[in-house]
Design a protein around this motif. Structure first.
Motif, PDB file in Angstrom:
ATOM      1  N   TYR A  11       0.813  -1.218   0.000  1.00  0.00           N
ATOM      2  CA  TYR A  11       0.000   0.000   0.000  1.00  0.00           C
ATOM      3  C   TYR A  11       0.846   1.266   0.000  1.00  0.00           C
ATOM      4  CZ  TYR A  11       1.004   0.506   4.974  1.00  0.00           C
ATOM      5  OH  TYR A  11       1.654   0.669   6.172  1.00  0.00           O
ATOM      6  N   ARG A  12       0.184   2.359  -0.353  1.00  0.00           N
ATOM      7  CA  ARG A  12       0.738   3.702  -0.314  1.00  0.00           C
ATOM      8  C   ARG A  12      -0.310   4.598   0.351  1.00  0.00           C
ATOM      9  NH1 ARG A  12       4.317   0.800  -1.955  1.00  0.00           N
ATOM     10  NH2 ARG A  12       5.503   1.043  -3.900  1.00  0.00           N
ATOM     11  N   ILE A  13       0.164   5.569   1.101  1.00  0.00           N
ATOM     12  CA  ILE A  13      -0.733   6.522   1.762  1.00  0.00           C
ATOM     13  C   ILE A  13      -0.951   7.730   0.844  1.00  0.00           C
ATOM     14  CG2 ILE A  13      -0.976   8.095   3.741  1.00  0.00           C
ATOM     15  CD1 ILE A  13      -1.282   5.089   4.412  1.00  0.00           C
ATOM     16  N   ILE A  14      -2.204   8.117   0.714  1.00  0.00           N
ATOM     17  CA  ILE A  14      -2.559   9.347   0.000  1.00  0.00           C
ATOM     18  C   ILE A  14      -2.662  10.440   1.071  1.00  0.00           C
ATOM     19  CG2 ILE A  14      -4.263  10.495  -1.471  1.00  0.00           C
ATOM     20  CD1 ILE A  14      -2.982   7.992  -2.783  1.00  0.00           C
ATOM     21  N   PRO A  15      -1.762  11.426   1.069  1.00  0.00           N
ATOM     22  CA  PRO A  15      -1.769  12.434   2.134  1.00  0.00           C
ATOM     23  C   PRO A  15      -2.969  13.365   2.047  1.00  0.00           C
ATOM     24  CG  PRO A  15      -0.199  13.049   0.438  1.00  0.00           C
ATOM     25  CD  PRO A  15      -0.735  11.689   0.062  1.00  0.00           C
ATOM     26  N   GLU A  16      -3.170  14.112   3.111  1.00  0.00           N
ATOM     27  CA  GLU A  16      -4.278  15.077   3.131  1.00  0.00           C
ATOM     28  C   GLU A  16      -4.155  16.041   1.956  1.00  0.00           C
ATOM     29  OE1 GLU A  16      -4.659  17.062   6.885  1.00  0.00           O
ATOM     30  OE2 GLU A  16      -5.500  15.268   7.825  1.00  0.00           O
ATOM     31  N   GLY A  75      -6.780  12.422  -5.627  1.00  0.00           N
ATOM     32  CA  GLY A  75      -6.072  11.291  -5.033  1.00  0.00           C
ATOM     33  C   GLY A  75      -5.064  10.678  -5.986  1.00  0.00           C
ATOM     34  N   TRP A  76      -5.445  10.549  -7.249  1.00  0.00           N
ATOM     35  CA  TRP A  76      -4.595   9.917  -8.254  1.00  0.00           C
ATOM     36  C   TRP A  76      -3.268  10.661  -8.411  1.00  0.00           C
ATOM     37  CZ3 TRP A  76      -4.686   5.280 -10.161  1.00  0.00           C
ATOM     38  CH2 TRP A  76      -3.941   4.976 -11.305  1.00  0.00           C
ATOM     39  N   ALA A  77      -3.317  11.982  -8.350  1.00  0.00           N
ATOM     40  CA  ALA A  77      -2.093  12.783  -8.493  1.00  0.00           C
ATOM     41  C   ALA A  77      -1.062  12.395  -7.439  1.00  0.00           C
ATOM     42  CB  ALA A  77      -2.420  14.269  -8.399  1.00  0.00           C
ATOM     43  N   HIS A  78      -1.508  12.087  -6.245  1.00  0.00           N
ATOM     44  CA  HIS A  78      -0.581  11.668  -5.191  1.00  0.00           C
ATOM     45  C   HIS A  78      -0.129  10.229  -5.396  1.00  0.00           C
ATOM     46  CE1 HIS A  78      -0.669  15.204  -2.667  1.00  0.00           C
ATOM     47  NE2 HIS A  78      -1.967  15.270  -2.872  1.00  0.00           N
ATOM     48  N   TYR A  79      -1.044   9.367  -5.843  1.00  0.00           N
ATOM     49  CA  TYR A  79      -0.676   7.967  -6.062  1.00  0.00           C
ATOM     50  C   TYR A  79       0.406   7.828  -7.139  1.00  0.00           C
ATOM     51  CZ  TYR A  79      -0.542   3.349  -8.002  1.00  0.00           C
ATOM     52  OH  TYR A  79      -0.077   2.163  -8.499  1.00  0.00           O
ATOM     53  N   HIS A 116      -8.094  12.348   2.133  1.00  0.00           N
ATOM     54  CA  HIS A 116      -6.915  11.528   2.388  1.00  0.00           C
ATOM     55  C   HIS A 116      -7.275  10.093   2.052  1.00  0.00           C
ATOM     56  CE1 HIS A 116      -9.238  10.999   6.108  1.00  0.00           C
ATOM     57  NE2 HIS A 116      -8.631   9.836   6.208  1.00  0.00           N
ATOM     58  N   GLY A 117      -6.303   9.211   1.971  1.00  0.00           N
ATOM     59  CA  GLY A 117      -6.677   7.851   1.636  1.00  0.00           C
ATOM     60  C   GLY A 117      -5.526   6.885   1.580  1.00  0.00           C
ATOM     61  N   LYS A 118      -5.803   5.805   0.887  1.00  0.00           N
ATOM     62  CA  LYS A 118      -4.850   4.709   0.788  1.00  0.00           C
ATOM     63  C   LYS A 118      -5.012   4.055  -0.578  1.00  0.00           C
ATOM     64  CE  LYS A 118      -3.680   0.502   3.366  1.00  0.00           C
ATOM     65  NZ  LYS A 118      -4.035  -0.299   4.552  1.00  0.00           N
ATOM     66  N   ALA A 119      -3.880   3.724  -1.189  1.00  0.00           N
ATOM     67  CA  ALA A 119      -3.858   2.948  -2.425  1.00  0.00           C
ATOM     68  C   ALA A 119      -3.212   1.617  -2.093  1.00  0.00           C
ATOM     69  CB  ALA A 119      -3.047   3.675  -3.496  1.00  0.00           C
ATOM     70  N   GLY A 127       3.122  -8.375 -16.061  1.00  0.00           N
ATOM     71  CA  GLY A 127       1.978  -8.767 -15.244  1.00  0.00           C
ATOM     72  C   GLY A 127       1.010  -7.614 -15.105  1.00  0.00           C
ATOM     73  N   LEU A 128      -0.120  -7.907 -14.526  1.00  0.00           N
ATOM     74  CA  LEU A 128      -1.179  -6.921 -14.343  1.00  0.00           C
ATOM     75  C   LEU A 128      -1.469  -6.808 -12.853  1.00  0.00           C
ATOM     76  CD1 LEU A 128      -3.052  -5.305 -16.303  1.00  0.00           C
ATOM     77  CD2 LEU A 128      -4.731  -7.125 -15.977  1.00  0.00           C
ATOM     78  N   ILE A 129      -1.520  -5.577 -12.350  1.00  0.00           N
ATOM     79  CA  ILE A 129      -1.918  -5.375 -10.959  1.00  0.00           C
ATOM     80  C   ILE A 129      -3.204  -4.558 -10.924  1.00  0.00           C
ATOM     81  CG2 ILE A 129       0.445  -5.564 -10.085  1.00  0.00           C
ATOM     82  CD1 ILE A 129       0.390  -2.503  -9.615  1.00  0.00           C
ATOM     83  N   ASP A 130      -4.044  -4.869  -9.943  1.00  0.00           N
ATOM     84  CA  ASP A 130      -5.263  -4.097  -9.692  1.00  0.00           C
ATOM     85  C   ASP A 130      -4.990  -3.245  -8.465  1.00  0.00           C
ATOM     86  OD1 ASP A 130      -7.978  -3.199  -9.693  1.00  0.00           O
ATOM     87  OD2 ASP A 130      -8.417  -4.680  -8.150  1.00  0.00           O
ATOM     88  N   VAL A 131      -5.017  -1.932  -8.650  1.00  0.00           N
ATOM     89  CA  VAL A 131      -4.775  -0.997  -7.552  1.00  0.00           C
ATOM     90  C   VAL A 131      -6.096  -0.384  -7.131  1.00  0.00           C
ATOM     91  CG1 VAL A 131      -3.620   1.128  -6.853  1.00  0.00           C
ATOM     92  CG2 VAL A 131      -2.457  -0.492  -8.373  1.00  0.00           C
ATOM     93  N   GLN A 132      -6.428  -0.549  -5.860  1.00  0.00           N
ATOM     94  CA  GLN A 132      -7.628   0.071  -5.301  1.00  0.00           C
ATOM     95  C   GLN A 132      -7.210   1.320  -4.543  1.00  0.00           C
ATOM     96  OE1 GLN A 132     -10.533  -2.433  -3.318  1.00  0.00           O
ATOM     97  NE2 GLN A 132     -10.800  -0.881  -1.728  1.00  0.00           N
TER      98      GLN A 132
END
Length: 150
Positions: A11-16, A62-66, A97-100, A113-118
């Protein structure tokens, strides 16, 4: 990071991230000029009672941070799909804020390979406002070595 190095649950953290009114309105006026996103008078007549952030704008906050810290980095070759679900309205002045995290992985072919990122985004009250899934093609480190999946 190569495909073989990425695991389900990483995972990665999406900051405020603040939802700035001027930026939100400029985006909507250009890309999604529905009255609920750009017309204060109209928005006051809706259940929300005020202008709503466009769902795509919310996703992009959110995507910009991910993407600055995505799982594949330089080994990410392309995206194949993005799906979004919206759970609660987002307004100017909110803070997101969030989490990927990696929800799934699968071998695509001998080379990648293929990854699914939520990505889950929450507002300042920790209320889920958006969930997205994106499929990303990631380069394999050793294309000649078979990967056995469980």
């Amino acid at each position: 990071m190569y495909f073989e190095e990425i695991q389900v649950g990483d995972y990665r953290i999406i900051p405020e991230t603040p939802v700035c009114r001027d930026e939100m309105l400029e985006f909507s006026q250009t890309y999604n000029p529905h009255p609920v996103h750009v017309d204060e008078t109209f928005a006051k007549t809706t259940r929300a009672g005020q202008i709503l952030a466009s769902g795509v704008y919310t996703f992009l906050l959110g995507w910009a941070h991910y993407v600055m810290q995505d799982f594949g980095g330089k080994e990410t070759l392309a995206g194949t799909e993005i799906r979004m679900q919206f759970f609660a309205p987002v307004f100017a002045g909110d803070t997101l804020h969030g989490k990927a995290f990696v929800a799934d992985t699968q071998v695509r072919n001998p080379y990648n390979g293929l990854i699914d990122v939520q990505v889950d985004l929450y507002n300042q009250n920790d209320e889920l406002v958006l969930r997205s899934h994106s499929s990303e093609i990631i380069k394999r480190k050793n294309p000649a070595v078979p990967i056995h999946t469980v």
